[in-house]
Design a protein around this motif. Structure first.
Motif, PDB file in Angstrom:
ATOM      1  N   ALA A 240      56.450  44.317  51.986  1.00  0.00           N
ATOM      2  CA  ALA A 240      56.477  42.900  52.336  1.00  0.00           C
ATOM      3  C   ALA A 240      55.162  42.449  52.969  1.00  0.00           C
ATOM      4  CB  ALA A 240      57.642  42.626  53.290  1.00  0.00           C
ATOM      5  N   GLU A 241      54.542  43.281  53.776  1.00  0.00           N
ATOM      6  CA  GLU A 241      53.282  42.943  54.440  1.00  0.00           C
ATOM      7  C   GLU A 241      52.158  43.864  53.969  1.00  0.00           C
ATOM      8  OE1 GLU A 241      52.718  40.326  56.311  1.00  0.00           O
ATOM      9  OE2 GLU A 241      54.807  39.714  56.006  1.00  0.00           O
ATOM     10  N   SER A 242      52.184  44.231  52.700  1.00  0.00           N
ATOM     11  CA  SER A 242      51.144  45.103  52.170  1.00  0.00           C
ATOM     12  C   SER A 242      49.816  44.370  52.102  1.00  0.00           C
ATOM     13  CB  SER A 242      51.537  45.625  50.785  1.00  0.00           C
ATOM     14  OG  SER A 242      51.667  44.550  49.878  1.00  0.00           O
ATOM     15  N   ASP A 243      48.731  45.101  51.845  1.00  0.00           N
ATOM     16  CA  ASP A 243      47.393  44.519  51.820  1.00  0.00           C
ATOM     17  C   ASP A 243      47.243  43.487  50.710  1.00  0.00           C
ATOM     18  OD1 ASP A 243      46.550  46.219  53.893  1.00  0.00           O
ATOM     19  OD2 ASP A 243      46.062  47.814  52.478  1.00  0.00           O
ATOM     20  N   VAL A 244      47.906  43.732  49.564  1.00  0.00           N
ATOM     21  CA  VAL A 244      47.737  42.849  48.418  1.00  0.00           C
ATOM     22  C   VAL A 244      49.091  42.269  48.010  1.00  0.00           C
ATOM     23  CG1 VAL A 244      45.772  44.206  47.610  1.00  0.00           C
ATOM     24  CG2 VAL A 244      48.030  44.635  46.624  1.00  0.00           C
ATOM     25  N   TYR A 245      49.049  41.081  47.400  1.00  0.00           N
ATOM     26  CA  TYR A 245      50.265  40.448  46.896  1.00  0.00           C
ATOM     27  C   TYR A 245      49.909  39.625  45.666  1.00  0.00           C
ATOM     28  CZ  TYR A 245      48.465  36.291  49.302  1.00  0.00           C
ATOM     29  OH  TYR A 245      47.688  35.238  49.726  1.00  0.00           O
ATOM     30  N   GLY A 246      50.944  39.208  44.937  1.00  0.00           N
ATOM     31  CA  GLY A 246      50.713  38.396  43.740  1.00  0.00           C
ATOM     32  C   GLY A 246      50.046  39.167  42.621  1.00  0.00           C
ATOM     33  N   LEU A 247      50.318  40.452  42.506  1.00  0.00           N
ATOM     34  CA  LEU A 247      49.635  41.294  41.515  1.00  0.00           C
ATOM     35  C   LEU A 247      50.083  40.953  40.098  1.00  0.00           C
ATOM     36  CD1 LEU A 247      48.826  45.023  41.870  1.00  0.00           C
ATOM     37  CD2 LEU A 247      50.007  44.271  39.815  1.00  0.00           C
ATOM     38  N   LYS A 248      49.091  40.803  39.206  1.00  0.00           N
ATOM     39  CA  LYS A 248      49.357  40.555  37.787  1.00  0.00           C
ATOM     40  C   LYS A 248      48.462  41.472  36.967  1.00  0.00           C
ATOM     41  CE  LYS A 248      50.654  35.673  38.304  1.00  0.00           C
ATOM     42  NZ  LYS A 248      50.612  35.679  39.780  1.00  0.00           N
ATOM     43  N   VAL A 249      49.000  41.948  35.851  1.00  0.00           N
ATOM     44  CA  VAL A 249      48.285  42.884  34.975  1.00  0.00           C
ATOM     45  C   VAL A 249      48.141  42.262  33.599  1.00  0.00           C
ATOM     46  CG1 VAL A 249      48.293  45.186  33.930  1.00  0.00           C
ATOM     47  CG2 VAL A 249      49.250  44.863  36.222  1.00  0.00           C
ATOM     48  N   LYS A 250      46.933  42.361  33.019  1.00  0.00           N
ATOM     49  CA  LYS A 250      46.709  41.920  31.648  1.00  0.00           C
ATOM     50  C   LYS A 250      46.115  43.066  30.848  1.00  0.00           C
ATOM     51  CE  LYS A 250      44.522  38.473  28.676  1.00  0.00           C
ATOM     52  NZ  LYS A 250      43.701  37.228  28.612  1.00  0.00           N
ATOM     53  N   ASP A 251      46.793  43.443  29.773  1.00  0.00           N
ATOM     54  CA  ASP A 251      46.299  44.455  28.843  1.00  0.00           C
ATOM     55  C   ASP A 251      45.814  43.747  27.589  1.00  0.00           C
ATOM     56  OD1 ASP A 251      46.907  46.643  30.471  1.00  0.00           O
ATOM     57  OD2 ASP A 251      48.988  46.634  29.834  1.00  0.00           O
ATOM     58  N   GLY A 317      34.926  48.053  22.500  1.00  0.00           N
ATOM     59  CA  GLY A 317      36.086  48.042  21.627  1.00  0.00           C
ATOM     60  C   GLY A 317      36.760  49.386  21.457  1.00  0.00           C
ATOM     61  N   SER A 318      36.463  50.323  22.349  1.00  0.00           N
ATOM     62  CA  SER A 318      36.990  51.680  22.182  1.00  0.00           C
ATOM     63  C   SER A 318      38.371  51.874  22.798  1.00  0.00           C
ATOM     64  CB  SER A 318      36.020  52.693  22.797  1.00  0.00           C
ATOM     65  OG  SER A 318      35.938  52.521  24.208  1.00  0.00           O
ATOM     66  N   LYS A 319      38.842  50.895  23.577  1.00  0.00           N
ATOM     67  CA  LYS A 319      40.154  51.058  24.215  1.00  0.00           C
ATOM     68  C   LYS A 319      40.682  49.704  24.659  1.00  0.00           C
ATOM     69  CE  LYS A 319      38.089  51.974  28.749  1.00  0.00           C
ATOM     70  NZ  LYS A 319      38.016  52.921  29.886  1.00  0.00           N
ATOM     71  N   LEU A 320      41.960  49.668  24.957  1.00  0.00           N
ATOM     72  CA  LEU A 320      42.536  48.490  25.586  1.00  0.00           C
ATOM     73  C   LEU A 320      41.868  48.263  26.941  1.00  0.00           C
ATOM     74  CD1 LEU A 320      46.353  49.106  24.955  1.00  0.00           C
ATOM     75  CD2 LEU A 320      44.849  47.574  23.688  1.00  0.00           C
ATOM     76  N   ARG A 321      41.666  47.014  27.299  1.00  0.00           N
ATOM     77  CA  ARG A 321      41.051  46.704  28.590  1.00  0.00           C
ATOM     78  C   ARG A 321      42.129  46.136  29.512  1.00  0.00           C
ATOM     79  NH1 ARG A 321      38.339  46.073  24.526  1.00  0.00           N
ATOM     80  NH2 ARG A 321      39.290  44.045  24.080  1.00  0.00           N
ATOM     81  N   ARG A 322      42.305  46.798  30.631  1.00  0.00           N
ATOM     82  CA  ARG A 322      43.298  46.372  31.615  1.00  0.00           C
ATOM     83  C   ARG A 322      42.591  45.737  32.799  1.00  0.00           C
ATOM     84  NH1 ARG A 322      48.128  50.216  33.390  1.00  0.00           N
ATOM     85  NH2 ARG A 322      49.004  49.137  31.557  1.00  0.00           N
ATOM     86  N   THR A 323      42.890  44.474  33.053  1.00  0.00           N
ATOM     87  CA  THR A 323      42.414  43.816  34.258  1.00  0.00           C
ATOM     88  C   THR A 323      43.610  43.454  35.123  1.00  0.00           C
ATOM     89  OG1 THR A 323      42.371  41.679  33.120  1.00  0.00           O
ATOM     90  CG2 THR A 323      40.302  42.898  33.231  1.00  0.00           C
ATOM     91  N   ILE A 324      43.399  43.504  36.415  1.00  0.00           N
ATOM     92  CA  ILE A 324      44.451  43.270  37.388  1.00  0.00           C
ATOM     93  C   ILE A 324      43.954  42.223  38.367  1.00  0.00           C
ATOM     94  CG2 ILE A 324      45.924  44.322  39.143  1.00  0.00           C
ATOM     95  CD1 ILE A 324      45.429  47.025  37.766  1.00  0.00           C
ATOM     96  N   ALA A 377      41.719  36.449  49.856  1.00  0.00           N
ATOM     97  CA  ALA A 377      40.723  36.419  48.801  1.00  0.00           C
ATOM     98  C   ALA A 377      41.410  36.807  47.497  1.00  0.00           C
ATOM     99  CB  ALA A 377      39.571  37.373  49.084  1.00  0.00           C
ATOM    100  N   ASP A 378      41.141  36.047  46.434  1.00  0.00           N
ATOM    101  CA  ASP A 378      41.652  36.395  45.110  1.00  0.00           C
ATOM    102  C   ASP A 378      40.666  37.366  44.462  1.00  0.00           C
ATOM    103  OD1 ASP A 378      43.845  34.697  45.369  1.00  0.00           O
ATOM    104  OD2 ASP A 378      42.724  32.987  44.593  1.00  0.00           O
ATOM    105  N   VAL A 379      41.182  38.485  43.992  1.00  0.00           N
ATOM    106  CA  VAL A 379      40.327  39.558  43.484  1.00  0.00           C
ATOM    107  C   VAL A 379      40.750  39.901  42.064  1.00  0.00           C
ATOM    108  CG1 VAL A 379      39.543  41.941  43.842  1.00  0.00           C
ATOM    109  CG2 VAL A 379      40.007  40.473  45.805  1.00  0.00           C
ATOM    110  N   THR A 380      39.761  40.075  41.194  1.00  0.00           N
ATOM    111  CA  THR A 380      39.994  40.585  39.839  1.00  0.00           C
ATOM    112  C   THR A 380      39.319  41.934  39.722  1.00  0.00           C
ATOM    113  OG1 THR A 380      40.054  38.356  38.900  1.00  0.00           O
ATOM    114  CG2 THR A 380      39.658  40.164  37.371  1.00  0.00           C
ATOM    115  N   VAL A 381      40.058  42.919  39.195  1.00  0.00           N
ATOM    116  CA  VAL A 381      39.530  44.279  39.085  1.00  0.00           C
ATOM    117  C   VAL A 381      39.781  44.809  37.689  1.00  0.00           C
ATOM    118  CG1 VAL A 381      39.943  44.739  41.539  1.00  0.00           C
ATOM    119  CG2 VAL A 381      41.696  45.357  39.860  1.00  0.00           C
ATOM    120  N   ALA A 382      39.026  45.826  37.329  1.00  0.00           N
ATOM    121  CA  ALA A 382      39.225  46.542  36.070  1.00  0.00           C
ATOM    122  C   ALA A 382      39.741  47.937  36.376  1.00  0.00           C
ATOM    123  CB  ALA A 382      37.915  46.626  35.281  1.00  0.00           C
TER     124      ALA A 382
END
Length: 386
Positions: A240-251, A317-324, A377-382
């Motif tokens: 509930a009070e973790s460091d990050v929230y609102g996590l979304k994953v795109k493959d 283009g060698s693999k699926l790209r996952r961003t979070i 802060a909104d963060v995008t990561v690979a």
């Protein structure tokens, strides 16, 4: 931390001008290998703000606005390009582009071009004004281009700090830039990051030893270590009070390539082409053939350079790209001002996550965005765990 402070400085000297009160809707962002973005919304109904003379203290192309934490960590910085006045709201909005925007606005040209004919009497280009850079890593090639434009009158005083040289053995590299291509330094830096042997670049800012003026810091990867950034720690997910929230994953599977086709020079009599193949996707990973066609490098003249771009496309283009994407609370460690694009961090995925496997997931920060409150802060990561 109670919030994010906005300040104005003189671009040419780095000297501080004033603190800038901003309204809700102001924002800042920083992205790997791209210019920072700053938006400042200012209320001119406030008599104290009126006294700041915003019209002269935020002069476009002469001033910068930067966002910093209460303890002086600069989050993003931008050169003021324009301003918008809303008479009904009595507000000024200023959208700033990061320090990368300065090399974006400068042509690759030596100082001699100021006084030397650009074209010979027979109509041929004056190749003496071309720029050739040899036997340095790609990051230092970018540094050499910055040194070129910082040598022009009016630019010599700019407080840029450039990275150390990355020298390579004699005869190992040579890259030429024709003046009459009118290519900008910024676009050349972008090209360098896009090549297979490319490196990261960043333009940051920090206070000088006096604490009352800025220095602009260009950082660059090297041939041996092309990626910027360090490991900065762990963020937890799920509680509930973790460091990050609102996590979304795109493959994202768009751009999967077993073959990359590239051409250049089709508008001239000298055509070059490149084909890069990745049979392992078919033989080992069970994909059927997918082609990617890239004709965007029409000005490339060297086969090796076009081959580098093809190899980079093939790698992409060698693999699926996952961003979070997710939001980081201000109470997290590392906290705001302690991480930058390019840094890596472990996401501690909870056992309750229904999509990602539990445990640490190593990711690399691609972009960070926040507002004037500093609450998150909104963060995008690979995903770089594989």
């Amino acid at each position: 931390m109670t919030g994010v402070n906005y300040r104005i400085a003189d671009f040419k000297t780095g000297g501080l001008i004033l603190d800038l009160p901003v309204l809700e809707g102001s924002s800042w962002s920083t992205t790997l290998d791209k210019a920072d973005q700053i938006t400042a919304v200012i209320d001119l109904r406030d008599p104290d703000v009126q006294a700041l003379d915003i019209g002269s203290t935020t002069t476009p192309d002469k001033t910068v606005i930067f966002a910093e934490t209460d303890d002086g960590a600069i989050l993003a910085i931008g050169l003021v390009p324009d301003r918008t006045w809303d008479d009904d709201a009595r507000q000024v909005s200023i959208d700033c582009a990061g320090l990368w925007s300065y090399p974006d606005a400068r042509v690759i040209a030596p100082v001699a071009a100021r006084t030397t004919p650009l074209v010979n009497s027979d109509g041929s280009p004056n190749t003496a004004l071309d720029t050739t850079i040899t036997d340095v890593g790609p990051g230092t090639r970018g540094k050499r281009l910055m040194q070129l434009i910082l040598g022009w009158p009016g630019a010599t005083a700019l407080p840029f700090d450039l990275p150390d040289d990355d020298v390579l053995p004699a005869g190992s590299s040579s890259v030429a830039y024709s003046l009459l291509d009118l290519k900008t330094v910024g676009s050349a830096l972008t090209d360098i990051t896009a090549q297979e042997s490319g490196v990261d670049f960043a333009f940051d800012a920090h206070y000088d030893s006096t604490g009352i003026a800025l220095r602009y810091v260009m950082r660059a990867g090297t041939a041996a270590s092309p990626l910027l950034g360090t490991y900065v720690g762990v963020w937890s997910e799920g509680a509930a009070e973790s460091d990050v929230y609102g996590l979304k994953v795109k493959d994202d599977g768009k751009g999967i390539a077993t073959a990359v086709w590239m051409t250049a020079g089709k508008s001239t009599s000298s055509v070059i082409a490149s084909l890069a193949l990745n049979d392992s996707l078919i033989n080992d990973d069970g994909y059927v053939p997918f082609d990617v066609v890239d004709t965007s490098r029409s000005t490339v003249e060297l086969q090796a350079t076009l081959d580098d771009y093809a190899a980079e496309n093939l790698s992409y283009g060698s693999k699926l790209r996952r961003t979070i994407t997710f939001s980081v609370r201000k109470t997290a460690t590392p906290g705001l001002g302690q991480f930058r694009p390019g840094d890596t961090v472990d996401l501690d995925i909870s056992e309750g996550n229904l999509y990602l496997p539990s445990g640490p997931l190593r990711v690399r920060i691609l972009s960070i965005k926040g507002d004037e409150t500093g609450q998150f802060a909104d963060v995008t990561v690979a995903d770089v765990s594989a």
